[in-house]
Write an enzyme that holds these catalytic residues in place. Structure first.
Site, PDB file in Angstrom:
ATOM      1  CE  LYS A 194      -4.357  -1.950   1.306  1.00  0.00           C
ATOM      2  NZ  LYS A 194      -5.480  -2.041   2.201  1.00  0.00           N
ATOM      3  NE  ARG A 229      -7.761  -8.317  -0.021  1.00  0.00           N
ATOM      4  CZ  ARG A 229      -7.281  -7.540  -0.986  1.00  0.00           C
ATOM      5  NH1 ARG A 229      -6.283  -6.717  -0.742  1.00  0.00           N
ATOM      6  NH2 ARG A 229      -7.790  -7.586  -2.204  1.00  0.00           N
TER       7      ARG A 229
HETATM    8  C1  9MG Z   1     -10.134  -5.430  -1.269  1.00  0.00           C
HETATM    9  N1  9MG Z   1      -9.172  -4.890  -0.322  1.00  0.00           N
HETATM   10  C2  9MG Z   1      -8.097  -4.101  -0.605  1.00  0.00           C
HETATM   11  N2  9MG Z   1      -7.449  -3.784   0.522  1.00  0.00           N
HETATM   12  C3  9MG Z   1      -8.112  -4.390   1.537  1.00  0.00           C
HETATM   13  C4  9MG Z   1      -7.953  -4.446   2.920  1.00  0.00           C
HETATM   14  O1  9MG Z   1      -6.972  -3.779   3.527  1.00  0.00           O
HETATM   15  N3  9MG Z   1      -8.821  -5.158   3.646  1.00  0.00           N
HETATM   16  C5  9MG Z   1      -9.846  -5.822   3.047  1.00  0.00           C
HETATM   17  N4  9MG Z   1     -10.684  -6.523   3.835  1.00  0.00           N
HETATM   18  N5  9MG Z   1     -10.054  -5.807   1.732  1.00  0.00           N
HETATM   19  C6  9MG Z   1      -9.202  -5.101   0.992  1.00  0.00           C
END
Ligand code: 9MG
Length: 268
Positions: A212, A247
């Site tokens: 990010k 994730r």
């Molecule tokens: C789809 N998506 C992109 N970034 C995310 C994040 O930090 N958390 C979740 N739950 N979905 C995300």
């Protein structure tokens, strides 16, 4: 809620124009499925499949286009034994995805769309309620909070109550502070610093910081493909903070980092 020695790792399968397409409108489901298999081989515990980008500035796509992108991929990965999550804000897409084999609805909009709460209750799937200020197109224009931690926490707990009122089982609910979704660097850091508090409400925490923008903000504007170090640092921090699932794009590297951290912690 049982505590594992390390969090689960969710691999990201983006079925969007910047991935798995021929450069035009044709999405190559076979390549997306192959990517899903590669993430499983790398150690993914879950796969998150999305057909609409939620990056800052991303434009919405129609329900029909989103379905065309994701359903063949979910069907292609449904027999792997690895659980699948559908990343969508649309109840109709979530419904079709669950029918095709997904068991978690990852909703960056926290079930605020019309019919979303009722659909989640009816589907009986797990849901991830994420905090986002605004919408992807404009959310990074000028995010403002009085107290970001208190506001995100209150929002998540209010969405839990709305979901439970609508018939969603508490046991099916995950929470996510939404790193990078309508947040400045200061907001993101404040939320990451209080992950243990956010993880302490009785709901497992899903955490996403992989590649990010905040990493670039702290490291010379590093491009997305040079943010692995920052992504791993954030993942290890989330693991120490008792996040239940992380994730990520870089599954193999994240699993390795988490294994080493868990081994060191178990030797204490
Ligand atoms: C789809 N998506 C992109 N970034 C995310 C994040 O930090 N958390 C979740 N739950 N979905 C995300």
């Amino acid at each position: 809620m049982t505590q594992r020695p390390r969090p689960l790792v969710m691999g990201i399968v983006n079925v969007t124009p910047d991935s798995f397409s021929d450069g035009g409108q044709h999405f190559d489901a076979a390549r997306a499925i192959a990517h899903g298999h590669a993430l499983i081989d790398a150690g993914a515990d879950w796969l998150d499949i999305g057909g609409e980008s939620t990056r800052p500035g991303a434009q919405p796509v129609s329900e029909a286009d989103e379905l065309t992108r994701i359903i063949p991929v979910i069907e292609g990965l449904a027999g792997t034994g690895i659980p699948l999550s559908i990343d969508t804000m649309k109840p109709g897409v979530a419904r079709a995805a669950v029918q095709a084999g997904a068991s978690l609805w990852n909703d960056v909009n926290a079930l605020q769309a019309d019919d979303a709460l009722e659909t989640a209750a009816e589907l009986g799937c797990k849901v991830c309620l994420m905090h986002m200020q605004g919408a992807p197109q404009t959310m990074q224009a000028d995010p403002v909070y009085g107290d970001v931690v208190a506001e995100v926490e209150a929002f998540l707990l209010a969405r839990v109550e709305a979901a439970v009122q609508a018939g969603v089982s508490r046991e099916n609910i995950w929470l996510d502070p939404g790193i990078g979704f309508g947040k400045t660097l200061t907001h993101n850091l404040a939320l990451m610093a209080v992950l243990p508090r956010l993880a302490g409400h009785g709901f497992p925490l899903l955490f996403g910081a992989s590649r990010k923008r905040f990493i670039a903000a702290l490291d010379g504007d590093a491009p997305a493909d040079q943010r692995l170090g920052g992504s791993l640092a954030a993942a290890l921090h989330a693991a120490r903070s008792k996040a239940g699932m992380i994730r990520v794009h870089d599954v193999r590297e994240t699993v390795q980092a988490l294994k080493i951290q868990a081994a060191i912690a178990s030797a204490l």
